[in-house]
Design an enzyme around this catalytic site. Sequence first.
Site, mmCIF file in Angstrom:
data_model
loop_
_atom_site.group_PDB
_atom_site.id
_atom_site.type_symbol
_atom_site.label_atom_id
_atom_site.label_comp_id
_atom_site.label_asym_id
_atom_site.label_seq_id
_atom_site.Cartn_x
_atom_site.Cartn_y
_atom_site.Cartn_z
ATOM 1 N N GLY A 1 0.698 -1.275 -0.069
ATOM 2 C CA GLY A 1 0.052 -0.026 0.025
ATOM 3 C C GLY A 1 0.741 1.234 0.054
ATOM 4 O O GLY A 1 0.090 2.422 0.062
ATOM 5 N N PRO B 1 3.943 -5.320 -1.385
ATOM 6 C CA PRO B 1 3.874 -4.146 -2.146
ATOM 7 C C PRO B 1 3.634 -4.486 -3.489
ATOM 8 O O PRO B 1 4.200 -5.554 -4.169
ATOM 9 C CB PRO B 1 4.976 -3.231 -1.723
ATOM 10 C CG PRO B 1 6.018 -4.454 -1.793
ATOM 11 C CD PRO B 1 5.300 -5.485 -0.928
ATOM 12 N N GLY B 2 2.866 -3.659 -4.532
ATOM 13 C CA GLY B 2 2.878 -3.709 -5.914
ATOM 14 C C GLY B 2 3.075 -2.577 -6.572
ATOM 15 O O GLY B 2 4.231 -2.598 -7.316
ATOM 16 N N ARG B 3 2.301 -1.708 -5.980
ATOM 17 C CA ARG B 3 2.391 -0.198 -6.643
ATOM 18 C C ARG B 3 3.781 0.193 -6.637
ATOM 19 O O ARG B 3 4.442 0.757 -7.820
ATOM 20 C CB ARG B 3 1.507 0.853 -6.144
ATOM 21 C CG ARG B 3 1.373 2.031 -6.889
ATOM 22 C CD ARG B 3 0.578 3.130 -5.987
ATOM 23 N NE ARG B 3 -0.616 2.409 -5.652
ATOM 24 C CZ ARG B 3 -1.748 2.619 -6.146
ATOM 25 N NH1 ARG B 3 -2.139 3.255 -7.551
ATOM 26 N NH2 ARG B 3 -2.942 2.182 -5.712
ATOM 27 N N ARG C 1 -7.982 4.645 -13.559
ATOM 28 C CA ARG C 1 -7.973 5.350 -12.278
ATOM 29 C C ARG C 1 -8.330 6.684 -12.036
ATOM 30 O O ARG C 1 -8.896 7.110 -11.146
ATOM 31 C CB ARG C 1 -6.418 5.282 -12.004
ATOM 32 C CG ARG C 1 -5.740 3.808 -11.668
ATOM 33 C CD ARG C 1 -4.402 3.703 -11.173
ATOM 34 N NE ARG C 1 -4.502 4.127 -9.692
ATOM 35 C CZ ARG C 1 -3.953 5.271 -9.167
ATOM 36 N NH1 ARG C 1 -3.351 6.116 -10.336
ATOM 37 N NH2 ARG C 1 -3.940 5.559 -8.168
ATOM 38 N N TYR D 1 -10.904 6.766 -9.217
ATOM 39 C CA TYR D 1 -10.225 7.290 -7.894
ATOM 40 C C TYR D 1 -10.051 8.695 -7.996
ATOM 41 O O TYR D 1 -9.436 9.412 -7.106
ATOM 42 C CB TYR D 1 -9.019 6.728 -7.409
ATOM 43 C CG TYR D 1 -9.103 5.155 -7.673
ATOM 44 C CD1 TYR D 1 -9.853 4.052 -6.891
ATOM 45 C CD2 TYR D 1 -7.927 4.481 -8.270
ATOM 46 C CE1 TYR D 1 -9.924 2.900 -6.916
ATOM 47 C CE2 TYR D 1 -8.006 3.044 -8.164
ATOM 48 C CZ TYR D 1 -8.821 2.490 -7.414
ATOM 49 O OH TYR D 1 -8.696 0.925 -7.607
ATOM 50 N N CYS E 1 -16.804 7.532 -24.721
ATOM 51 C CA CYS E 1 -17.973 8.492 -24.907
ATOM 52 C C CYS E 1 -18.617 8.595 -23.395
ATOM 53 O O CYS E 1 -19.576 8.111 -22.904
ATOM 54 C CB CYS E 1 -19.213 7.524 -25.589
ATOM 55 S SG CYS E 1 -18.764 7.789 -27.190
ATOM 56 N N GLU E 2 -17.808 9.316 -22.423
ATOM 57 C CA GLU E 2 -17.937 9.713 -21.286
ATOM 58 C C GLU E 2 -17.186 10.980 -21.159
ATOM 59 O O GLU E 2 -15.981 11.282 -21.359
ATOM 60 C CB GLU E 2 -17.230 8.515 -20.276
ATOM 61 C CG GLU E 2 -17.796 7.329 -20.269
ATOM 62 C CD GLU E 2 -19.034 6.916 -19.790
ATOM 63 O OE1 GLU E 2 -19.181 7.764 -18.696
ATOM 64 O OE2 GLU E 2 -19.443 6.162 -20.093
ATOM 65 N N TYR F 1 -1.735 -0.909 -11.739
ATOM 66 C CA TYR F 1 -2.949 -0.597 -12.026
ATOM 67 C C TYR F 1 -3.551 0.047 -13.290
ATOM 68 O O TYR F 1 -4.456 0.860 -13.068
ATOM 69 C CB TYR F 1 -3.775 0.021 -10.618
ATOM 70 C CG TYR F 1 -3.370 -0.754 -9.487
ATOM 71 C CD1 TYR F 1 -3.765 -1.891 -9.191
ATOM 72 C CD2 TYR F 1 -2.287 -0.343 -8.579
ATOM 73 C CE1 TYR F 1 -3.409 -2.878 -7.997
ATOM 74 C CE2 TYR F 1 -1.768 -1.105 -7.506
ATOM 75 C CZ TYR F 1 -2.566 -2.264 -7.139
ATOM 76 O OH TYR F 1 -2.078 -2.873 -6.138
HETATM 77 C C1 LIG Z 1 -4.223 -7.529 -0.028
HETATM 78 C C2 LIG Z 1 -3.352 -6.760 -0.911
HETATM 79 N N1 LIG Z 1 -2.079 -6.860 -0.693
HETATM 80 C C3 LIG Z 1 -1.256 -5.898 -1.415
HETATM 81 C C4 LIG Z 1 -1.802 -5.189 -2.216
HETATM 82 C C5 LIG Z 1 -0.868 -4.222 -3.001
HETATM 83 O O1 LIG Z 1 -0.908 -2.620 -2.728
HETATM 84 P P1 LIG Z 1 -0.015 -1.670 -3.275
HETATM 85 O O2 LIG Z 1 0.091 -1.980 -4.760
HETATM 86 O O3 LIG Z 1 -0.625 -0.319 -3.056
HETATM 87 O O4 LIG Z 1 1.101 -1.743 -2.638
HETATM 88 C C6 LIG Z 1 -3.041 -4.760 -2.392
HETATM 89 C C7 LIG Z 1 -3.805 -3.849 -3.085
HETATM 90 O O5 LIG Z 1 -4.978 -3.592 -3.266
HETATM 91 C C8 LIG Z 1 -3.988 -5.731 -1.577
HETATM 92 O O6 LIG Z 1 -5.494 -5.747 -1.786
#
Ligand SMILES: Cc1ncc(COP(=O)(O)O)c(C=O)c1O
Length: 467
Positions: free
Chosen positions: A270, A313-315, A360, A364, A390-391, A420
Site C-alpha cells: 500500500g 507491495p505492488g504499486r 484510475r 479514484y 463516450c464519457e 493498476y
Molecule cells: C491484500 C493486498 N495486498 C497488497 C496489495 C498491494 O497494494 P499496493 O499495490 O498499493 O502496494 C493490495 C492492493 O490492493 C491488496 O489488496
Amino acid sequence: MSENPLAPQHLRFPTDPSALTARIWPASATRTDDGELVVGGVTASDLVAEFGTPLYVVDERDVQSRAVRVRNAFTEAFERIGTRAHVYYAGKAFLTTQVAAWMVAADLRVDVCTGGELAVALAGGVDPALLGFHGNDKSDAEIARAVAVGVGTIVLDSHEEVQRVARAAADAGVVQRVRIRINSGVHASTHEYLATAREDQKFGIPLTEAVTAAEAVRAEPSLVFVGLHSHIGSQIFDESGFREAARRLMDVHATLVATGPVPELNLGGGWGIDYTEADSAFEPEDVADALATIVAEACAERDIPVPEIAVEPGRYIVGPAGITLYRVGTIKPVTLADDDHAPATRTFVSVDGGMSDNARPALYGADYTARLARTSDAPAVLTRVVGKHCESGDIVVNDEYLPGDVHRGDLLAVAATGAYCWSLASNYNHVGRPPVVAVADGVPRILVRGESIDDLLARDTGVVPGA
Ligand SMILES: Cc1ncc(COP(=O)(O)O)c(C=O)c1O
C-alpha cells in the site's frame, strides 16, 4: 503566459513544461540532444513506429531494481531485529509471465488474488510454494486449484473460508498453510475505494473475531496457522496508518502466541508513489525500519519471539517504472468564467486511448503527470488530457501545463502508469487494449500484444465467418 486560475492549487506553473522529474518518471527516462523522450534507451518515436499508440512501456531495469531495493530494505531491517522478512509482489498491480519471472529473479515471492493471476504466476515460473493466494470470494475451483498446485499460503478472508479451505486440503490429502486476513479498523488516508481496513467494507475478519478464527484454523487437521495478515489500503503516504495497524496486529498476535505457534505476520502493501510533484512518497527503507521497530518493541514488551515478517507491495515496485504513450488528436480550448474569476481557458487535449487503458482517474479521481515526447519553448497552457471514450469522465490527466504549441499528431507520455493501468484495462467502446513493451539497453521487447479488431470480434458468436 502565467498561472491559470482554473488550475488546482497543487499544480504549480512549471519553469519547464518538458522537465522529467526523476521521482515521477522511470529511472532511465531522459531526453536526446534534440529533446526527444527516451526510456530504456529507446526513443518514443521508435517505440511508436514499431508498436503504435497507445502503448504501455515498462523500464525493465527499473522494475527489477525497485524489487531488489524493497527486498534488501526489509531483509536488512528485520535482520537487525533477529528475524527474516519475505517480500511478496502484489501481482494485481501488473502481472504478466515476464513480470512474474522478474520477481523470481529478484528473489521476491508473488501474491495473487484470482485463479487467473495464479495461472499467470505459475506460467511465469514462480515456485508455487512461494505464492500467496488472496481473495474475498474465492470459488471452490480456485481453492481446489491453489491447494492442488501447492500454493505456499492461502489468506483466509472470512470465517466460512476456514472450513472450505480445510475441506479442499483434506480432499487433496495435503496440509495447507493459511493466514487470516484481519480488518484492523485503521482508516488509511487515501481514496475511499483504496482503503481496505475501514469497518464498513468487505475485506477480512474484524480484529475482535481474530482469535475465534485462529482457533477454528488450529482445530482443522488439514490446516496450519501461519499468522495474521493486514492490508490497510493503497496509495498511502501517511506512515502512521501502517504503524497503527502493526501495533493492533501485534496485540492479537501476542494473544495467539500464548496458545500455539504463530511463526509469521504479514503487514500488507500500500505504499504510495509520486504521480505528480505534489506527492511525496516515503522510501522503502524508512517503512522497513519503522515496521521493524514496532515489531521489535511489541515483542520485547510481551516477551514473545519475533515472528518472520511478510509484506506485499505492488504499486511501489512497478508503478513509477511504466509510462503510456499516446498520439494527440483533437485539441479544443474551452473558455470558462464564473463568479470567482475572469474568463480563463482550459485546453482539452484528446488522445487515442483513455479510460479503457487507464481507469484510475475515473475510478479514484487519480492525478497524473504528462509531457510531450518532444521539447518546446512555447509558453505553457493549462490542459486537461482526455480520452476518446463516450464519457465526460474519460480523463487521462486532470490538470497539466503543456507547451502551448501542442498539436494533433504530437506524442504524449503519461508517467507512472506501471501499476493498476494495464491490469484494470477494459474494452469499453470496443477499444482494444494496448500492447505492453519492456525496454532495456536500447532494446524493446513485447510482453503482451495489443488487441486487434479481430480479437474484439473473436468471442462474439454472432459474427459470420468470412462475412
Ligand atoms: C491484500 C493486498 N495486498 C497488497 C496489495 C498491494 O497494494 P499496493 O499495490 O498499493 O502496494 C493490495 C492492493 O490492493 C491488496 O489488496
